[in-house]
Structures are given as structure tokens and as C-alpha cells.
Design a protein around this motif. Structure first.
Motif, PDB file in Angstrom:
ATOM      1  N   ALA A 211       0.809  -1.215   0.000  1.00 27.61           N
ATOM      2  CA  ALA A 211       0.000   0.000   0.000  1.00 27.61           C
ATOM      3  C   ALA A 211       0.840   1.263   0.000  1.00 27.61           C
ATOM      4  O   ALA A 211       0.492   2.245  -0.632  1.00 27.61           O
ATOM      5  CB  ALA A 211      -0.930   0.010   1.212  1.00 27.61           C
TER       6      ALA A 211
ATOM      7  N   ARG B 217       0.520   3.982  -7.683  1.00 23.51           N
ATOM      8  CA  ARG B 217      -0.065   4.766  -6.588  1.00 23.51           C
ATOM      9  C   ARG B 217       0.437   6.210  -6.631  1.00 23.51           C
ATOM     10  O   ARG B 217       1.404   6.534  -7.315  1.00 23.51           O
ATOM     11  CB  ARG B 217       0.304   4.135  -5.240  1.00 23.51           C
TER      12      ARG B 217
ATOM     13  N   TRP C 173       0.994   9.792  -3.854  1.00 26.18           N
ATOM     14  CA  TRP C 173       1.099  10.198  -2.452  1.00 26.18           C
ATOM     15  C   TRP C 173       0.791  11.682  -2.319  1.00 26.18           C
ATOM     16  O   TRP C 173       1.076  12.483  -3.191  1.00 26.18           O
ATOM     17  CB  TRP C 173       2.518  10.025  -1.898  1.00 26.18           C
TER      18      TRP C 173
ATOM     19  N   ARG D 248      -0.820  10.223   2.787  1.00 21.82           N
ATOM     20  CA  ARG D 248      -2.006   9.539   2.283  1.00 21.82           C
ATOM     21  C   ARG D 248      -1.644   8.913   0.944  1.00 21.82           C
ATOM     22  O   ARG D 248      -1.164   9.599   0.033  1.00 21.82           O
ATOM     23  CB  ARG D 248      -3.179  10.507   2.125  1.00 21.82           C
TER      24      ARG D 248
ATOM     25  N   PHE E 240      -2.869   6.865  -2.387  1.00 22.25           N
ATOM     26  CA  PHE E 240      -4.007   6.544  -3.237  1.00 22.25           C
ATOM     27  C   PHE E 240      -3.549   5.520  -4.274  1.00 22.25           C
ATOM     28  O   PHE E 240      -2.773   5.854  -5.177  1.00 22.25           O
ATOM     29  CB  PHE E 240      -4.531   7.795  -3.939  1.00 22.25           C
TER      30      PHE E 240
ATOM     31  N   GLU F  97      -8.678  -3.107  -4.426  1.00 17.90           N
ATOM     32  CA  GLU F  97      -8.719  -1.692  -4.104  1.00 17.90           C
ATOM     33  C   GLU F  97      -7.742  -1.450  -2.953  1.00 17.90           C
ATOM     34  O   GLU F  97      -7.835  -2.109  -1.909  1.00 17.90           O
ATOM     35  CB  GLU F  97     -10.129  -1.259  -3.710  1.00 17.90           C
TER      36      GLU F  97
ATOM     37  N   ASP G  47      -5.324   1.365  -0.547  1.00 18.86           N
ATOM     38  CA  ASP G  47      -4.919   2.692  -0.077  1.00 18.86           C
ATOM     39  C   ASP G  47      -4.265   2.538   1.290  1.00 18.86           C
ATOM     40  O   ASP G  47      -4.284   1.458   1.884  1.00 18.86           O
ATOM     41  CB  ASP G  47      -6.092   3.676  -0.033  1.00 18.86           C
TER      42      ASP G  47
END
Length: 451
Positions: free
Chosen positions: A24, A385, A387, A408, A410, A437, A439
Motif C-alpha cells: 500500500a 499509486r 502520495w 495519504r 491513493f 482496491e 490505499d
């Protein structure tokens, strides 16, 4: 069938030990959260930031920019969330569904510690020592989840111990070299469809498939060694350039695989297989190479209060091309991974609010090494991803700093398509398809002190 299942199970379990992923927060199974200051800028200062001794994990030459004797310690908390949606699974020998209603979420929480120290040896030489955890995280699914034959629990812990020497070649250029001693320890498990074993042996009816599970668990560890190189160049009074290289480390995980079943029918099948010399507790080995990577960066002070930075990180994930698993001197399995080399890019900014407070922010993007749905697994449901980060440093004195950072993550959705046939590596695990999915939230805290 017993012999085939035994070999496949050992291969699945030991091979999966290499894939405990930080899926993640960073691509592959990499962990970048080694400094709260760097995290607050989305790692944009990794190569050239060099604000204090904590940056030596990213660029060993950073200690040349750290004055005097310094000490830094930190902890990062990673809360990874991932879930398999639209999931379907069935055995290779039957259209029966493996769905038993368990949760399809596998995210786990993890703590990542870090430590760094440096001191001046003379006017031009510095010595530093860092301890970090560059790879690994924990993932855990319910024991009855739909993909249980592919993965249930995965835990990989690594520790890098890095002594470093820095040489001030000129007033503007620092060159550094460090040795790396890396320890890896893995524990992981997956279910075994003992019901299918009984059906194939004509001992159980077709309805036993997926309803008489066993469990395989493996533990393994090893030490490996590598090196790191770095350079830091003060191009102007306000601009720094940085480059660093971290070598790959070769590990041979030696482990023990153990089998058990809490299901009465599964216990009978397991006992019968063990009486025939199959599915017995045994040892095994699997080779793992943690990849080489390189950081390139620039840090520029626009004014006395405002600074901008950027970083590009290349990781040689193509060195992770296959898994070779052996037990008792025999090769049990070779699995093609076919991972790609990746780039991660980030930009960041610092703003000196006043003498005591420095504010941080950053943005980043990170490529996944997993090439396609066929190579994506429940242990590494990896995808591209992005950030977004925020952070702040409090300096109550000129020698003490306390930094907090938040990231965070994504993640893009990632399809998985593990296809099983009676003869391929998924024969004992079955089909598994769906969309992941992903995160994460990452919190970091560090304290630095200059003596």
C-alpha cells in the motif's frame, strides 16, 4: 496426487515468503518510511535534502551536511487497507466455488522503526551508523476467505545495519560509502484443500472439496550483505544536488514448513498422507534478492524561508525475475515473476514559519513492478499509486528537533487473474480473480539531537 500436492504446497509457502509486501505505501515490497522529515516532503528530499543524519538511509553522503555529532530516532505507523472485490475462486479440478463468506480485506497495521548516528572523525572524514527496515509488512486474511489457498498470513521483517564513511573531497563535494548487513525473517501461511486430496484419492465425495481444509505455515530467515554509495554536491549557496546507489542483497531463506488441520475430515486425510511420507513437516530454502535502487535529487532554497525539492528513484525490480524453491536438495518449483524496473517521482516544499516551526508538504507518484493481472497475487496486490504528504518540524532549541509527518496513499485498482489447471503452479490453489482496491495512511514521528 499426494506427492504433487506436497511439492506444490512447499513451493507455494516458501515462495510466498519472498512476497510479504508493503503493497500500500510503496511499490513491490519496499518500505521508504525511514525519516519523518523525508516523509513530510513525499521523499522529495531523499537524495539532496540532507537536513540531518536521518537522511543517510537514502543518501549516505547526507552525513557530510550534518554538523557535529548527531543522533536521530523515529517510528512510522502504516495502516494499509486493501480488499478484493468482485472475487471468484474455484479449484482446478471442479467448478465448485471456494467462497465461504470470509472477509476479503487483508490490510494490516505495521510499525517501522529507524535510527541514525554520525560523528566527525576529523576535518574531512565523518562516520555514521543507521539501522532501518527497508522491506516488508504484515498482511492477514480470514482463514475462510475466498483466496485462502493462495494466502492467509504473511509477515516479513527486515533490518538493515549500515556503517558509513563520508569524505569531504572539496568544500562543495561529499562522497560516501557504506556497508549493509541485512537480516530477513519471514512467517507466513496458506490453506490446503485436503478435501480435494481425499476426492482425488477416491476417499471422499465431491462435496468435500473446499470443506476440509488444512494449513501450511513456514518460517525462515537469513543474513545478506551489500553496499551503498552517495554523493552530495553544493552547486551554489542555495542549491544542492544528490545521487545515491544502494546495491542488491542476496538472501537464502532457510525455513521449516509445518502442516496441520482443525477439521476432523482434514485431519484424517492429512494423517493418511503423512503415513505415506507426504505433507510432513520439513525444511526448505528459497532465494530472495532485495533489489538495487538509485536516487537522484535537487534541493533549492528560493529564499531564507522557502525551499523546493525534487527526487527521482529507480528500483531494479527486474532482478526479482523468478522464485526457485528447494527442499532436501531437490528443486520443487520455479515460478516466473517477470517484474519490471520502476521509477518513483516526487516534489516537495518547506516553509520556515518562524524560528521554531518548519512546515512541509509534498506529492509523489510510484510505478508498480507487477506487469499484469496474471502476476498479481494476494500477497502482493500491487498497483500504481500516488502520495500526498504534510509535515512539520518543531525546534524548541537550535540542537533539538521534533518532526511529525502524514502520508495519504491513493492506489489504483489492480485486477488479479490467477488461473489454475491440473498441471500448473496453481493446481493446489485453484483459480482466483477479482479487483484489488488499495490505499494507506502513514504517520511518522522522529526526534533529532545535535551534541
Amino acid at each position: 496426487m499426494h506427492n504433487k500436492l506436497n511439492k506444490l504446497t512447499v513451493a507455494v509457502t516458501l515462495g510466498s515468503a519472498l512476497l510479504a509486501a508493503s503493497q500500500a505505501s510503496a511499490s513491490g515490497f519496499q518500505v521508504r518510511e525511514q525519516s519523518a522529515k523525508a516523509l513530510g516532503n513525499a521523499m522529495a528530499g531523499a537524495a539532496a535534502g540532507a537536513e540531518d543524519v536521518s537522511y543517510m538511509t537514502y543518501n549516505p553522503a547526507a552525513i557530510g551536511n550534518a554538523e557535529g555529532t548527531q543522533l536521530a530516532g523515529g517510528i512510522s505507523f502504516i495502516d494499509a487497507q486493501f480488499e478484493l472485490t468482485d472475487a471468484a475462486a474455484s479449484p482446478a479440478v471442479s467448478p465448485v466455488s471456494y467462497d465461504r463468506g470470509g472477509s476479503r480485506q487483508g490490510g494490516e497495521e505495521a510499525w517501522v522503526p529507524s535510527f541514525a548516528f554520525k560523528t566527525d572523525l576529523n576535518e574531512r572524514m565523518d562516520f555514521g551508523l543507521s539501522v532501518s527496515a527497508p522491506y516488508g509488512l504484515s498482511t492477514k486474511y480470514d482463514k475462510d476467505w475466498i483466496g485462502r489457498y493462495h494466502a492467509i498470513e504473511t509477515e516479513l521483517k527486515t533490518i538493515d545495519i549500515q556503517p558509513t564513511f563520508n569524505y569531504q573531497a572539496t568544500d562543495r563535494l561529499d562522497l560516501a560509502f557504506g556497508l549493509r548487513a541485512q537480516y530477513a525473517d519471514a512467517t507466513l501461511s496458506n490453506a490446503i484443500d485436503l478435501g480435494a486430496v481425499g476426492v482425488q484419492a477416491n476417499q471422499l465425495p465431491q462435496t468435500a472439496i473446499g470443506n476440509a481444509d488444512g494449513m501450511a505455515e513456514v518460517t525462515g530467515d537469513d543474513w545478506g550483505y551489500g553496499y551503498t554509495l552517495g554523493a552530495l554536491f553544493q552547486a551554489t549557496e542555495r542549491t544542492r544536488l544528490g545521487i545515491s546507489y544502494r546495491s542488491e542483497v542476496d538472501l537464502e531463506l532457510e525455513g521449516d514448513v509445518r502442516y496441520r488441520s482443525d477439521n476432523p475430515t482434514g485431519q484424517q486425510v492429512l494423517a493418511g498422507a503423512q503415513a505415506m511420507g507426504q505433507l510432513r513437516d520439513a525444511g526448505g530454502t528459497a532465494d530472495l534478492t532485495t533489489p538495487a535502487n538509485m536516487n537522484l535529487g535537487i534541493y533549492h532554497e528560493v529564499s531564507d524561508r522557502f525551499a523546493l525539492m525534487a527526487n527521482a528513484e529507480w528500483t531494479e525490480w527486474s532482478s526479482f525475475d523468478e522464485l526457485v524453491v528447494e527442499s532436501g536438495g531437490q528443486e520443487l518449483s520455479t515460478t516466473d515473476e517477470n517484474w519490471n524496473d520502476t521509477w518513483a517521482f516526487s516534489v516537495g516544499a518547506n516553509y520556515q514559519l518562524n524560528r521554531q516551526w518548519l512546515l512541509r508538504a509534498g506529492l509523489g507518484v510510484d510505478e508498480s513492478p507487477v506487469p499484469d493481472a496474471e502476476h498479481r497475487t494476494p500477497r502482493v496486490p500491487d498497483a500504481d499509486r500516488r502520495w500526498a504528504t504534510l509535515g512539520a518540524t518543531w525546534m524548541p532549541t537550535t540542537d533539538l528537533s521534533v518532526t511529525a509527518g502524514y502520508m495519504r496513499v491513493f492506489g489504483d485498482d489492480g485486477d488479479i487473474d490467477q488461473n489454475a489447471t491440473p498441471t500448473n503452479e496453481n493446481a493446489s490453489r485453484g483459480d482466483l480473480s477479482g479487483t484489488y482496491e488499495v490505499d494507506a495512511n502513514v504517520f511518522a514521528l522522529s526526534v533529532g539531537y545535535r551534541f
